[in-house]
Design an enzyme around this catalytic site. Structure first.
Site, PDB file in Angstrom:
ATOM      1  N   GLU A 278       1.060  -1.161   0.099  1.00 13.85           N
ATOM      2  CA  GLU A 278       0.099   0.048  -0.036  1.00 13.85           C
ATOM      3  C   GLU A 278       0.931   1.319  -0.019  1.00 13.85           C
ATOM      4  O   GLU A 278       0.502   2.359  -0.707  1.00 13.85           O
ATOM      5  CB  GLU A 278      -1.043  -0.123   1.196  1.00 13.85           C
ATOM      6  CG  GLU A 278      -2.338   0.855   0.824  1.00 13.85           C
ATOM      7  CD  GLU A 278      -3.230   0.313   1.890  1.00 13.85           C
ATOM      8  OE1 GLU A 278      -3.948  -0.761   1.762  1.00 13.85           O
ATOM      9  OE2 GLU A 278      -3.560   1.096   2.818  1.00 13.85           O
ATOM     10  N   GLU A 281       2.120   1.733  -3.484  1.00 14.93           N
ATOM     11  CA  GLU A 281       1.088   2.145  -4.243  1.00 14.93           C
ATOM     12  C   GLU A 281       0.824   3.657  -4.161  1.00 14.93           C
ATOM     13  O   GLU A 281       0.697   4.580  -4.854  1.00 14.93           O
ATOM     14  CB  GLU A 281      -0.403   1.602  -3.884  1.00 14.93           C
ATOM     15  CG  GLU A 281      -1.334   1.754  -4.945  1.00 14.93           C
ATOM     16  CD  GLU A 281      -2.781   1.093  -4.462  1.00 14.93           C
ATOM     17  OE1 GLU A 281      -2.814   0.483  -3.336  1.00 14.93           O
ATOM     18  OE2 GLU A 281      -3.726   1.030  -5.326  1.00 14.93           O
ATOM     19  N   CYS A 298      -8.587  -2.521   3.508  1.00  8.81           N
ATOM     20  CA  CYS A 298      -8.570  -3.698   4.470  1.00  8.81           C
ATOM     21  C   CYS A 298      -9.841  -4.037   4.946  1.00  8.81           C
ATOM     22  O   CYS A 298      -9.919  -5.237   5.310  1.00  8.81           O
ATOM     23  CB  CYS A 298      -7.436  -3.526   5.540  1.00  8.81           C
ATOM     24  SG  CYS A 298      -6.041  -2.621   5.121  1.00  8.81           S
ATOM     25  N   SER A 318      -7.639   1.691  -2.425  1.00  5.94           N
ATOM     26  CA  SER A 318      -6.463   1.079  -2.737  1.00  5.94           C
ATOM     27  C   SER A 318      -6.678  -0.510  -3.723  1.00  5.94           C
ATOM     28  O   SER A 318      -7.774  -1.120  -3.243  1.00  5.94           O
ATOM     29  CB  SER A 318      -5.599   0.692  -1.554  1.00  5.94           C
ATOM     30  OG  SER A 318      -4.561  -0.191  -1.573  1.00  5.94           O
ATOM     31  N   LYS A 357     -15.500 -10.389   6.533  1.00  4.60           N
ATOM     32  CA  LYS A 357     -14.554 -11.272   5.920  1.00  4.60           C
ATOM     33  C   LYS A 357     -15.140 -12.869   5.552  1.00  4.60           C
ATOM     34  O   LYS A 357     -14.489 -13.167   4.536  1.00  4.60           O
ATOM     35  CB  LYS A 357     -13.502 -11.734   7.227  1.00  4.60           C
ATOM     36  CG  LYS A 357     -12.718 -10.488   7.655  1.00  4.60           C
ATOM     37  CD  LYS A 357     -11.360 -10.076   6.600  1.00  4.60           C
ATOM     38  CE  LYS A 357     -10.968  -8.672   6.902  1.00  4.60           C
ATOM     39  NZ  LYS A 357     -10.093  -8.422   5.962  1.00  4.60           N
ATOM     40  N   GLU A 360     -16.152 -11.752   2.339  1.00  5.15           N
ATOM     41  CA  GLU A 360     -14.896 -11.210   1.272  1.00  5.15           C
ATOM     42  C   GLU A 360     -14.292 -12.547   0.792  1.00  5.15           C
ATOM     43  O   GLU A 360     -14.125 -12.626  -0.387  1.00  5.15           O
ATOM     44  CB  GLU A 360     -13.986 -10.686   2.026  1.00  5.15           C
ATOM     45  CG  GLU A 360     -13.049 -10.038   1.450  1.00  5.15           C
ATOM     46  CD  GLU A 360     -11.684  -9.292   2.239  1.00  5.15           C
ATOM     47  OE1 GLU A 360     -11.418  -9.864   3.477  1.00  5.15           O
ATOM     48  OE2 GLU A 360     -11.146  -8.532   1.728  1.00  5.15           O
ATOM     49  N   GLU A 365     -13.221 -12.460  -7.080  1.00  6.04           N
ATOM     50  CA  GLU A 365     -12.097 -12.163  -7.466  1.00  6.04           C
ATOM     51  C   GLU A 365     -10.778 -12.792  -6.520  1.00  6.04           C
ATOM     52  O   GLU A 365      -9.604 -12.677  -6.817  1.00  6.04           O
ATOM     53  CB  GLU A 365     -11.610 -10.590  -7.299  1.00  6.04           C
ATOM     54  CG  GLU A 365     -11.948  -9.806  -6.182  1.00  6.04           C
ATOM     55  CD  GLU A 365     -13.553  -9.269  -6.102  1.00  6.04           C
ATOM     56  OE1 GLU A 365     -14.391  -9.709  -6.944  1.00  6.04           O
ATOM     57  OE2 GLU A 365     -13.501  -8.107  -5.602  1.00  6.04           O
ATOM     58  N   CYS A 502     -11.465  -3.136  14.076  1.00  5.01           N
ATOM     59  CA  CYS A 502     -11.585  -4.559  14.113  1.00  5.01           C
ATOM     60  C   CYS A 502     -11.560  -5.155  15.557  1.00  5.01           C
ATOM     61  O   CYS A 502     -12.362  -6.322  15.745  1.00  5.01           O
ATOM     62  CB  CYS A 502     -10.413  -5.454  13.318  1.00  5.01           C
ATOM     63  SG  CYS A 502     -10.000  -4.596  12.083  1.00  5.01           S
TER      64      CYS A 502
END
Lengths: 564, 155
Positions: A278, A281, A298, A318, A357, A360, A365, A502
């Site tokens: 990151e 980037e 994230c 990102s 998650k 996710e 992807e 989190c």
């Protein structure tokens, strides 16, 4: 307002208390409530907090302002009788099959029934059976367990700005439902699980995948490896009577090994990878001055929320995978050779504080050639159930450490679990790269803590870089609007969906409040302080990885989206 | 079917105002006899109210309907006065004649919708029904069937 109240014959001073209930609690009397939460708006529906004044009037203390000279009673025979009646009516309309309810033992309704000595419900059960909604990958909604306190509705609307749930119909037909009686998976739910975290009963629970866990660890053709997210280690202990913030990572590793997991790794290592990717980037974008601010990626609930509400941000978010997914794909790549040699199939389990998650890990992807990067996601709560199911005496387990070759992580990777952690880790990395930057401590203090929006600035190559940290999706949405209206400009924006990050994820032990969140966060920061490696790029294993496995393959660290 | 233009007109006649959602829904309901689901979503987007909230509002009020209603809306009073003057046999006769049940309120041909209400404020004429807001007093099961037949012929 300031003044003195008389509660059950005792004088109690009040100053900034918002309502009579808070004054009563300050006086050391824990009036029961279902629908009152200080961080949500007032609702006054459950009536459990009723009190009596000196004229015999009865009112809900949560929705009454304290007045100087006010005299109230909290435990007169009359009040006790009424309070018990109210609870009895709630129970008469409730699926009381507690033995098969996952919330049993941690249920507010059960707790209050026991506290109020509810030994009989005189009314026949009038509950109409509703279908259970299993459609979501993150949560299960069982309306038969709902007591209509509306906590989930307000959490979703007021804190998360999603508004996936509402009260519909009225009177005895009233129920909580997504729009048009659709299922959760058909509406704009972002899977954050905060509704589950605040639900006092078993009406909203985590989508439990423990059966699949047992199936995997008992399959001889599979090699099971696990990764554990930072926030799990400061919260799991609460399920075993330890104080919030107690670090139990050593015992968690042992427990997983006892249950059949071959190797256990740290998602903080994945976080270190994320920091590297990151920051790279960000520096690229800063140089080209495009797609700024960079929003962190994230948090999957935030990514989904942005997809739903701010499609314009697509290129600002990102392209880095989240630490879980990044680490999952690295692990899959790492074990490829070994799998070929010994004919086993490596499966990756992640243990995570988050319900989103789960969703996710099933995204298209993150599936390469039909194989998921992360095969199974279990939350902190599910892990506690697994440990209890296996009969392991958690407190007696010895402390083990993470396995190599991904067994080291930096202090920067560990604090990913708290709001401000990602920003701080990226900052640490950027500052290391450009040592001209000073005043590190001042900057870090700005991004830590529970403030809704936190800001910090630093100078990089003579250029001022502005960072914002926001948690809670409603706050995030407001900030994005300010950025879009050019009222605010930033270069990096860290977003975490759950209040506090989190550590207060939808899969964490409940109930949680501000105090618990702070303790869990300070658990993570204590790990950060004692970590021998401070910054992600100082991690020698990360360096090895970039020179070895990932030498010509930085692609697997980024989300490959198909843009049509 | 509804047209987007008409809906836009209704919304703008109320000044595109969030707080006028109930008035807007009223107009839509009286124009089409019901509020189609996708129309409600359209209105909520236009007013920047979540569809979830809009759904909560529509289901709260008995007057709003997400199901299409018939051309003739029959309201039968079951308030105290009408009830003691035997409104129940009238309701049963209507249900039987129109092949409706407690769960099914509108005929398949979308001609009739049957609703029970608590008082129409015409107790002196009990038992009372209204058909599209026209009041018919001193009803009997026989009379109501005749009335239905004459309406069916009208179409």
């Amino acid at each position: 307002m300031k003044g003195t109240m008389i509660i059950d014959g005792r004088k109690v001073e009040f100053e900034n208390e918002q309502n009579v209930l808070e004054v009563v609690r300050k006086a050391g009397i824990d009036l029961p409530t279902f629908c009152y939460h200080s961080e949500l708006s007032m609702y006054g529906a459950c009536r459990m907090c009723i009190v009596e004044d000196n004229k015999g009037g009865i009112f809900a203390s949560c929705s009454t302002l304290p007045k100087d000279g006010m005299e109230i009673f909290t435990n007169t025979p009359r009040i006790k009788k009424y309070r018990k009646n109210i609870l009895e009516l709630l129970l008469a309309n409730h699926d009381r099959d507690c033995t098969t309810c996952v919330k049993t033992g941690n249920c507010k309704l059960q707790e209050l029934s026991s506290r109020l000595c509810m030994d009989d419900v005189r009314f026949p059960n009038s509950m109409k059976e509703h279908d259970i909604d299993y459609s979501s990958l993150a949560i299960v909604r069982n309306p038969n367990k709902c007591i209509l306190c509306g906590d989930c509705v307000r959490m979703c609307e007021e804190v998360q700005g999603v508004g996936a749930l509402t009260f519909a119909y009225r009177g005895s037909k009233m129920k909580i439902t997504p729009a048009f009686n659709r299922t959760i998976s058909e509406v704009n739910c972002v899977d954050c699980g905060q509704c589950r975290a605040i639900c006092p009963t078993g009406a909203i629970t985590i989508k439990n995948q423990n059966d699949y866990f047992w199936e995997l660890v008992n399959d001889k053709t599979k090699r099971v490896v696990a990764q554990i997210a930072p926030a799990v280690r400061v919260a799991l202990g609460e399920n075993f009577g330890l104080a919030p913030g107690t670090v139990t990572i050593g015992k968690i590793i042992t427990a997983l090994k006892y249950m059949g997991v071959e190797s256990v790794f740290d998602t903080s290592f994945g976080a270190d990878l994320t920091v590297m990717a990151e920051s790279e980037e960000f520096l690229e974008r800063l140089e080209k001055n495009e797609n700024l601010p960079l929003f962190t990626s994230c948090c999957p609930a935030w990514v989904k929320y942005a997809d739903n509400n701010f499609p314009d941000l697509e290129y600002n978010i990102s392209s880095c995978k989240s630490p879980q997914q990044m680490f999952g794909s690295v692990l899959k790549k790492y074990y490829k050779e070994l799998d070929k040699e010994d004919g086993k199939e490596t499966v990756v389990i992640s243990v995570i504080p988050c319900t989103a998650k789960k969703a996710e890990a099933s995204k298209e992807e993150f599936i390469t050639d039909g194989v998921r990067d992360v095969d199974l996601v279990i939350t902190t709560q599910e892990l506690a159930m697994l440990i209890k199911d296996a009969g392991l005496m958690f407190e007696n387990l010895y402390d083990d450490s993470f396995d190599m070759p991904f067994g080291l992580s930096s202090g920067a990777g560990v604090i990913f679990g708290s709001s401000g952690g990602v920003a701080e880790a990226v900052l640490t990395r950027l500052m290391k790269q450009k040592p001209s930057v000073s005043d590190k401590e001042i900057i870090f203090n700005n991004v830590r803590g529970m403030k809704r929006v936190k800001e910090a600035n630093f100078v990089l190559d003579g250029k001022e870089v502005k960072i914002a940290v926001v948690h809670g999706l409603k706050n995030a949405s407001e900030l994005v609007k300010q950025i879009q209206n050019v009222e605010k400009t930033y270069d990096i924006v860290e977003v975490m969906a759950c209040p506090g990050g989190c550590i207060a994820g939808g899969g964490q032990p409940t109930p949680m409040d501000e105090e618990k969140r702070k303790k869990r966060a300070s658990g993570l920061y204590s790990l950060n302080r004692t970590a021998q490696i401070k910054s992600s790029e100082e991690n020698p294993l990360i360096r090895d990885l970039f020179q070895g496995l990932l030498k010509d393959d930085h692609e697997i660290l980024h989300v490959q989206k198909n843009h049509n | 079917m509804y047209s987007i233009n008409e809906i836009d007109e209704i919304i703008s006649s109320h000044g595109n105002d969030q707080s006028s959602i109930i008035a807007i829904l009223h107009d839509v309901q009286s124009k089409y006899n019901y509020i189609p689901e996708d129309c409600l979503e359209y209105i909520s987007n236009k007013l920047d109210i979540s569809p979830t909230k809009a759904f909560g509002i529509v289901t709260f009020y008995e007057n709003f309907s997400l199901e299409p209603k018939g051309r003739y809306i029959i309201k039968i009073c079951d308030g105290t006065a009408c009830h003691v003057r035997k409104s129940t046999p009238i309701l049963e006769a209507l249900k039987k004649e129109l092949k409706l049940t407690d769960g099914k309120k509108t005929t398949d041909d979308l001609m009739f919708t049957l609703e029970t209400v608590s008082c129409l404020g015409a107790c002196g004429l009990a038992p009372v029904i209204t058909i599209n807001d026209k009041v018919y007093g001193k009803m009997t099961p026989e009379h109501v069937v005749e009335l239905l037949n004459s309406l069916k012929e009208e179409k």
